[in-house]
Scaffold this motif. Structure first.
Motif, PDB file in Angstrom:
ATOM      1  N   THR A 107       0.834  -1.201   0.000  1.00  0.00           N
ATOM      2  CA  THR A 107       0.000   0.000   0.000  1.00  0.00           C
ATOM      3  C   THR A 107       0.866   1.246   0.000  1.00  0.00           C
ATOM      4  O   THR A 107       2.025   1.226   0.422  1.00  0.00           O
ATOM      5  CB  THR A 107      -0.920   0.038   1.227  1.00  0.00           C
ATOM      6  OG1 THR A 107      -0.116   0.017   2.422  1.00  0.00           O
ATOM      7  CG2 THR A 107      -1.853  -1.160   1.235  1.00  0.00           C
ATOM      8  N   LEU A 108       0.280   2.334  -0.473  1.00  0.00           N
ATOM      9  CA  LEU A 108       0.991   3.610  -0.476  1.00  0.00           C
ATOM     10  C   LEU A 108       1.030   4.215   0.921  1.00  0.00           C
ATOM     11  O   LEU A 108       2.039   4.769   1.347  1.00  0.00           O
ATOM     12  CB  LEU A 108       0.285   4.569  -1.446  1.00  0.00           C
ATOM     13  CG  LEU A 108       0.875   5.963  -1.619  1.00  0.00           C
ATOM     14  CD1 LEU A 108       2.307   5.884  -2.118  1.00  0.00           C
ATOM     15  CD2 LEU A 108       0.019   6.775  -2.578  1.00  0.00           C
ATOM     16  N   SER A 122       2.830   0.323  -9.154  1.00  0.00           N
ATOM     17  CA  SER A 122       3.929   0.437  -8.197  1.00  0.00           C
ATOM     18  C   SER A 122       3.595   1.541  -7.198  1.00  0.00           C
ATOM     19  O   SER A 122       2.558   2.217  -7.311  1.00  0.00           O
ATOM     20  CB  SER A 122       5.220   0.795  -8.938  1.00  0.00           C
ATOM     21  OG  SER A 122       5.118   2.112  -9.468  1.00  0.00           O
ATOM     22  N   ARG A 123       4.463   1.756  -6.247  1.00  0.00           N
ATOM     23  CA  ARG A 123       4.225   2.839  -5.288  1.00  0.00           C
ATOM     24  C   ARG A 123       4.134   4.178  -6.018  1.00  0.00           C
ATOM     25  O   ARG A 123       3.281   5.012  -5.715  1.00  0.00           O
ATOM     26  CB  ARG A 123       5.347   2.879  -4.240  1.00  0.00           C
ATOM     27  CG  ARG A 123       5.092   3.868  -3.119  1.00  0.00           C
ATOM     28  CD  ARG A 123       6.183   3.780  -2.067  1.00  0.00           C
ATOM     29  NE  ARG A 123       6.165   2.498  -1.387  1.00  0.00           N
ATOM     30  CZ  ARG A 123       5.402   2.215  -0.330  1.00  0.00           C
ATOM     31  NH1 ARG A 123       4.570   3.133   0.132  1.00  0.00           N
ATOM     32  NH2 ARG A 123       5.461   1.047   0.248  1.00  0.00           N
ATOM     33  N   ILE A 163      10.621  13.489  -9.412  1.00  0.00           N
ATOM     34  CA  ILE A 163       9.830  12.820 -10.444  1.00  0.00           C
ATOM     35  C   ILE A 163       8.548  12.200  -9.874  1.00  0.00           C
ATOM     36  O   ILE A 163       7.799  11.541 -10.583  1.00  0.00           O
ATOM     37  CB  ILE A 163      10.658  11.730 -11.161  1.00  0.00           C
ATOM     38  CG1 ILE A 163      11.125  10.649 -10.167  1.00  0.00           C
ATOM     39  CG2 ILE A 163      11.828  12.348 -11.895  1.00  0.00           C
ATOM     40  CD1 ILE A 163      11.826   9.476 -10.822  1.00  0.00           C
ATOM     41  N   GLY A 164       8.327  12.374  -8.569  1.00  0.00           N
ATOM     42  CA  GLY A 164       7.078  11.889  -7.960  1.00  0.00           C
ATOM     43  C   GLY A 164       6.965  10.384  -7.851  1.00  0.00           C
ATOM     44  O   GLY A 164       5.864   9.839  -7.871  1.00  0.00           O
ATOM     45  N   CYS A 165       8.088   9.683  -7.708  1.00  0.00           N
ATOM     46  CA  CYS A 165       8.070   8.213  -7.703  1.00  0.00           C
ATOM     47  C   CYS A 165       7.608   7.622  -6.375  1.00  0.00           C
ATOM     48  O   CYS A 165       7.232   6.452  -6.293  1.00  0.00           O
ATOM     49  CB  CYS A 165       9.447   7.668  -8.054  1.00  0.00           C
ATOM     50  SG  CYS A 165      10.720   8.002  -6.805  1.00  0.00           S
ATOM     51  N   GLY A 166       7.665   8.397  -5.291  1.00  0.00           N
ATOM     52  CA  GLY A 166       7.229   7.909  -3.986  1.00  0.00           C
ATOM     53  C   GLY A 166       8.286   7.118  -3.233  1.00  0.00           C
ATOM     54  O   GLY A 166       8.015   6.552  -2.174  1.00  0.00           O
ATOM     55  N   GLU A 167       9.511   7.069  -3.758  1.00  0.00           N
ATOM     56  CA  GLU A 167      10.577   6.311  -3.105  1.00  0.00           C
ATOM     57  C   GLU A 167      10.861   6.830  -1.709  1.00  0.00           C
ATOM     58  O   GLU A 167      11.044   6.059  -0.761  1.00  0.00           O
ATOM     59  CB  GLU A 167      11.847   6.378  -3.959  1.00  0.00           C
ATOM     60  CG  GLU A 167      12.978   5.486  -3.484  1.00  0.00           C
ATOM     61  CD  GLU A 167      12.705   4.019  -3.749  1.00  0.00           C
ATOM     62  OE1 GLU A 167      13.378   3.180  -3.134  1.00  0.00           O
ATOM     63  OE2 GLU A 167      11.824   3.717  -4.564  1.00  0.00           O
ATOM     64  N   CYS A 168      10.881   8.150  -1.540  1.00  0.00           N
ATOM     65  CA  CYS A 168      11.164   8.737  -0.228  1.00  0.00           C
ATOM     66  C   CYS A 168      10.107   8.346   0.796  1.00  0.00           C
ATOM     67  O   CYS A 168      10.410   8.070   1.958  1.00  0.00           O
ATOM     68  CB  CYS A 168      11.271  10.254  -0.333  1.00  0.00           C
ATOM     69  SG  CYS A 168       9.875  11.045  -1.167  1.00  0.00           S
TER      70      CYS A 168
END
Length: 374
Positions: free
Chosen positions: A100-101, A193-194, A243-248
């Motif tokens: 989940t996000l 993906s996230r 880039i808004g990938c959500g990795e952080c």
């Protein structure tokens, strides 16, 4: 973190021009898990895509295991019956899910799998392993170019492109943002993906809460865009590089990364349909979906509680077209109950946005033929 050369696909935008077949079989209230498993299998075996499964094919079974204490989710017996039928074709079935996000019991593969096992989705009970499609923290992803209204490129879970077939089992529920949780949500949100989930939910880029930031540097180390740098009180994100990938968000252990989740229902639904299109790229003839209109609840299975059903059980629908399947589901629920879902009058969401947009971008058609099985 997305590493290496980006894998991209280019997709045509074509509308379906013929009626989609949607199969239906009713379920009586007292039917047990094994009876429901049998009905689900009967319906899937009616779909042409099931006959297309070949020896050694990787067949992904996508479903929601339910959050902690949830009781409405589809049961392991349904997976076992389906998996046995796939194995009879000498193919290789397995369960798939993604993290989940939001922060919670299912935000990483380790905790998510613990809940799945607690709900009975063990190898002993289902006969198949669970493979998290997006890796440990949800950052394994593949880029898909779709050239749609909201997204020219979307991110799906990294393993999706390697599946030969996808079977999507959806427990139909209401949903506080999308109006309905069914097939399109299960594949569009559930196999993103996230970064893909973030794109669907958020209209802005992330920032860091200085009060929660410990300056450990973990977010900076994992940022694929080099957008994070240390400041006096906390780390900060350069939105020109982000880039808004959500990795952080995935790697921060202190909940210091924040997003604005303010996004209209219509936009979320349209983005969700676009992600569903990316998921099924190259597999339109290898997709099988069932919607279980059983123990329908006001909220989705992401709720960590046991919710009471809001309508009588109706049955199971199946199709190879997610748009037609969800349209038939909405029509059937409305016909049986006079309204689409329990909270529609107090929170008038329109779940048709995802279907209308899905039809426009070539995800499927809202024109269907209902075929009832005895």
């Amino acid at each position: 973190m997305y590493k290496g050369k980006r894998k991209e696909f280019f997709m045509p935008n074509s509308k379906a021009k013929t009626k989609a077949a949607v199969y239906f079989k009713s379920i009586r209230k007292k039917e047990g898990a094994k009876d429901i498993a049998g009905v689900n299998l009967d319906l899937i075996m009616k779909l042409d895509a099931f006959s297309a499964i070949k020896e050694k094919d990787f067949v992904a079974i996508k479903m929601h295991f339910g959050d902690k204490d949830n009781i409405g989710h589809i049961k392991p017996e349904t997976v076992k019956a389906l998996a046995d039928a796939i194995k009879a074709r000498k193919a290789r079935p397995f369960l798939v899910e993604t993290s989940t996000l939001y922060v919670g019991e299912r935000s990483n593969a380790y905790d998510h799998l613990k809940i799945a096992y607690e709900h009975g989705f063990t190898f002993e009970k289902t006969g198949v392993p669970i493979i998290m499609a997006d890796g440990l923290l949800g950052h394994s992803q593949t880029a898909v170019k779709i050239n749609a209204r909201h997204n020219k490129e979307i991110f799906v879970a990294g393993d999706v492109s390697h599946y030969d077939s996808i079977i999507c089992l959806s427990h139909v529920t209401g949903h506080i943002i999308t109006g309905i949780g069914a097939a399109i949500k299960n594949i569009g949100m559930g196999l993103a993906s996230r970064g893909g989930k973030l794109s669907q939910h958020s209209g802005v880029l992330p920032s860091i809460n200085a009060k929660k930031c410990t300056k450990c540097g973990r977010c900076r180390a994992f940022c694929p865009a080099g957008a994070i740098s240390p400041g006096d009180a906390a780390f900060s994100i350069d939105h020109a590089k982000c880039i808004g990938c959500g990795e952080c968000l995935a790697v921060c252990k202190f909940e210091a990364v924040k997003y604005s989740w303010k996004q209209s229902s219509k936009i979320v639904q349209e983005k969700m349909a676009e992600h569903a299109l990316g998921v099924i790229f190259g597999k339109k003839d290898r997709i099988m979906l069932t919607n279980h209109i059983i123990h329908v609840t006001k909220e989705c299975d992401c709720m960590a509680k046991g919710e009471a059903c809001v309508m009588e059980d109706i049955g199971i629908l199946a199709s190879g077209d997610p748009v037609a399947l969800d349209k038939a589901t909405i029509d059937m629920v409305k016909k049986m109950n006079g309204y689409a879902f329990d909270y529609e009058s107090e929170n008038p969401l329109n779940p048709l946005h995802q279907l209308e947009h899905g039809e426009k971008i070539g995800l499927g058609t809202m024109d269907y033929e209902l075929i009832e099985l005895n």
